[in-house]
Design an enzyme around this catalytic site. Structure first.
Site, PDB file in Angstrom:
ATOM      1  N   MET A 124     -10.803   6.060  -3.320  1.00 44.05           N
ATOM      2  CA  MET A 124     -11.204   6.271  -1.797  1.00 44.05           C
ATOM      3  C   MET A 124     -11.917   7.555  -1.760  1.00 44.05           C
ATOM      4  O   MET A 124     -11.446   8.614  -1.197  1.00 44.05           O
ATOM      5  CB  MET A 124      -9.954   6.295  -0.691  1.00 44.05           C
ATOM      6  CG  MET A 124      -9.153   5.171  -0.693  1.00 44.05           C
ATOM      7  SD  MET A 124      -7.340   5.192  -0.099  1.00 44.05           S
ATOM      8  CE  MET A 124      -6.514   5.184  -1.770  1.00 44.05           C
TER       9      MET A 124
ATOM     10  N   GLY B 256      -6.372   5.552   3.832  1.00 46.31           N
ATOM     11  CA  GLY B 256      -6.334   6.980   4.047  1.00 46.31           C
ATOM     12  C   GLY B 256      -4.910   7.589   4.256  1.00 46.31           C
ATOM     13  O   GLY B 256      -4.821   8.733   3.656  1.00 46.31           O
ATOM     14  N   PHE B 257      -4.212   6.806   4.787  1.00 42.25           N
ATOM     15  CA  PHE B 257      -2.737   7.348   4.734  1.00 42.25           C
ATOM     16  C   PHE B 257      -1.548   6.484   4.470  1.00 42.25           C
ATOM     17  O   PHE B 257      -1.815   5.058   4.742  1.00 42.25           O
ATOM     18  CB  PHE B 257      -2.459   7.985   6.270  1.00 42.25           C
ATOM     19  CG  PHE B 257      -3.375   9.004   6.467  1.00 42.25           C
ATOM     20  CD1 PHE B 257      -2.943  10.212   6.247  1.00 42.25           C
ATOM     21  CD2 PHE B 257      -4.684   8.881   7.287  1.00 42.25           C
ATOM     22  CE1 PHE B 257      -3.911  11.356   6.412  1.00 42.25           C
ATOM     23  CE2 PHE B 257      -5.410   9.780   7.474  1.00 42.25           C
ATOM     24  CZ  PHE B 257      -4.923  11.261   7.165  1.00 42.25           C
TER      25      PHE B 257
ATOM     26  N   ASP C  36      -2.882  -3.965   0.293  1.00 42.36           N
ATOM     27  CA  ASP C  36      -2.346  -2.593   0.314  1.00 42.36           C
ATOM     28  C   ASP C  36      -2.282  -1.916   1.696  1.00 42.36           C
ATOM     29  O   ASP C  36      -3.236  -1.905   2.157  1.00 42.36           O
ATOM     30  CB  ASP C  36      -3.406  -1.725  -0.608  1.00 42.36           C
ATOM     31  CG  ASP C  36      -2.938  -0.159  -0.668  1.00 42.36           C
ATOM     32  OD1 ASP C  36      -1.772  -0.003  -0.256  1.00 42.36           O
ATOM     33  OD2 ASP C  36      -3.785   0.406  -1.346  1.00 42.36           O
TER      34      ASP C  36
ATOM     35  N   MET D 145      -7.323  -4.325   2.162  1.00 43.76           N
ATOM     36  CA  MET D 145      -6.771  -3.227   2.774  1.00 43.76           C
ATOM     37  C   MET D 145      -5.917  -3.874   4.005  1.00 43.76           C
ATOM     38  O   MET D 145      -6.614  -4.567   5.015  1.00 43.76           O
ATOM     39  CB  MET D 145      -7.547  -2.097   3.103  1.00 43.76           C
ATOM     40  CG  MET D 145      -8.157  -1.336   1.986  1.00 43.76           C
ATOM     41  SD  MET D 145      -6.689  -0.832   0.816  1.00 43.76           S
ATOM     42  CE  MET D 145      -5.961   0.474   1.918  1.00 43.76           C
TER      43      MET D 145
ATOM     44  N   GLY E 187       0.961  -0.961   4.446  1.00 45.12           N
ATOM     45  CA  GLY E 187       2.167  -1.439   5.506  1.00 45.12           C
ATOM     46  C   GLY E 187       2.783  -2.618   5.138  1.00 45.12           C
ATOM     47  O   GLY E 187       3.221  -3.447   5.700  1.00 45.12           O
TER      48      GLY E 187
ATOM     49  N   GLY F 219       4.212   1.494  -0.607  1.00 41.72           N
ATOM     50  CA  GLY F 219       4.385   2.831  -0.599  1.00 41.72           C
ATOM     51  C   GLY F 219       5.675   3.376   0.148  1.00 41.72           C
ATOM     52  O   GLY F 219       6.803   3.484  -0.519  1.00 41.72           O
TER      53      GLY F 219
HETATM   54  C1  DX5 Z   1      -3.560   3.925   2.043  1.00 36.00           C
HETATM   55  C2  DX5 Z   1      -3.069   3.665   0.464  1.00 36.00           C
HETATM   56  C3  DX5 Z   1      -1.817   2.946   0.504  1.00 36.00           C
HETATM   57  C4  DX5 Z   1      -0.728   3.533   0.979  1.00 36.00           C
HETATM   58  C5  DX5 Z   1       0.263   2.449   1.088  1.00 36.00           C
HETATM   59  O1  DX5 Z   1      -4.863   4.376   2.010  1.00 36.00           O
HETATM   60  O2  DX5 Z   1      -4.368   2.721  -0.239  1.00 36.00           O
HETATM   61  O3  DX5 Z   1      -1.825   2.692  -1.140  1.00 36.00           O
HETATM   62  O4  DX5 Z   1      -0.293   4.713   0.360  1.00 36.00           O
HETATM   63  O5  DX5 Z   1       1.533   3.185   1.539  1.00 36.00           O
HETATM   64  P1  DX5 Z   1       2.358   2.149   2.754  1.00 36.00           P
HETATM   65  O6  DX5 Z   1       3.055   1.224   1.926  1.00 36.00           O
HETATM   66  O7  DX5 Z   1       3.237   3.165   3.276  1.00 36.00           O
HETATM   67  O8  DX5 Z   1       1.386   1.663   3.887  1.00 36.00           O
HETATM   68 ZN    ZN Z   2      -4.079   2.405  -2.301  1.00 39.16          ZN
END
Ligand code: DX5
Ligand code: ZN
Length: 227
Positions: A80, A154-155, A184, A149, A186, A206
């Site tokens: 990213m 980002g988070f 990827d 996505m 949520g 995540g």
């Molecule tokens: C977001 C990342 C994801 C994220 C997934 O920008 O690419 O890989 O960390 O984390 P969760 O599963 O908590 O959404």
């Molecule tokens: Zn990711």
């Protein structure tokens, strides 16, 4: 085994849960990787953020090469970052098996996918929830992997956006056979089954692993929902 072959092998045994190394304990990476392996994980997803393409800032090549020394598992590196063409060689040298760039971050995705491909690694293309599928479909033939996505990159810890299900469903129907589908953001016990049904081969998780005390129990529960 070639790097690209590792992705082909993963696809053949899909679906897989890929932990996103964003919320893990970076002071104990060896132990984290060992716990994930013991929990039945077969590949790792690495989130590289530059504070420009996304507001968050994480890590770069040194962590990828450190992880490379810790495990033989495929390393799926999600870039990213702005102008990723500057760093392709360095991430491949660090040990990435799959290198994914964002379609929103580059002017000529086809050129970059070819560049990744020539290194022997697998080439991935990612798109954010607000980006229409039409921006990636011209490049499907050149991709080994398409990353849909389900949150804006980002988070970690954001809410799943169901637009990803629509995109996966459409891609499943029209993508070339060789393209691996990944989702990827949520992805958790409430959303993972829908993603797998819609065609995701690789499911990045995540919070739903790293915010749990027992990784093994968390992974077992997620696996149970997708087989
Ligand atoms: C977001 C990342 C994801 C994220 C997934 O920008 O690419 O890989 O960390 O984390 P969760 O599963 O908590 O959404
Ligand atoms: Zn990711």
């Amino acid at each position: 085994m070639s790097r690209r072959q590792k992705l082909i092998d993963l696809k053949q045994s899909a679906p897989h849960v890929l932990p996103s190394l964003l919320l893990c304990d970076f002071g104990n990476l060896a132990s984290e990787v060992e716990q994930l392996r013991a929990a039945g994980i077969s590949a790792l997803h690495l989130d590289v953020m530059d504070g420009n393409f996304v507001p968050n800032l994480t890590y770069g090549m040194p962590i990828v090469s450190g992880l490379r020394r810790l495990t033989d598992m495929p390393l799926d590196v999600h870039l990213m970052i702005e102008r990723p063409e500057r760093y392709i060689t360095q991430f491949i040298d660090a040990g990435a098996d799959v290198l994914t760039i964002h379609v929103e971050a580059v002017e000529d995705p086809g050129k970059l996918l070819d560049q990744i491909h020539r290194t022997g690694a697998a080439a991935g293309l990612a798109l954010n929830p607000d980006t229409p599928l039409e921006q990636v479909t011209p490049h499907l033939d050149a991709c080994d992997l398409l990353l849909v996505m389900s949150v804006k990159a980002g988070f970690g810890g954001q809410k799943f956006n169901p637009v990803a299900i629509e995109k996966l469903t459409e891609l499943k129907a029209r993508k070339p056979e060789h393209v691996v589908l990944e989702v990827d953001g949520g992805v958790n016990t409430g959303t993972i089954a829908r993603c797998a049904e819609a065609g995701a081969d690789l499911l990045v998780v995540g919070s739903a692993i790293f915010k749990q005390d027992d990784y093994r129990a968390a992974v077992r529960q997620l696996h149970a929902l997708i087989v």
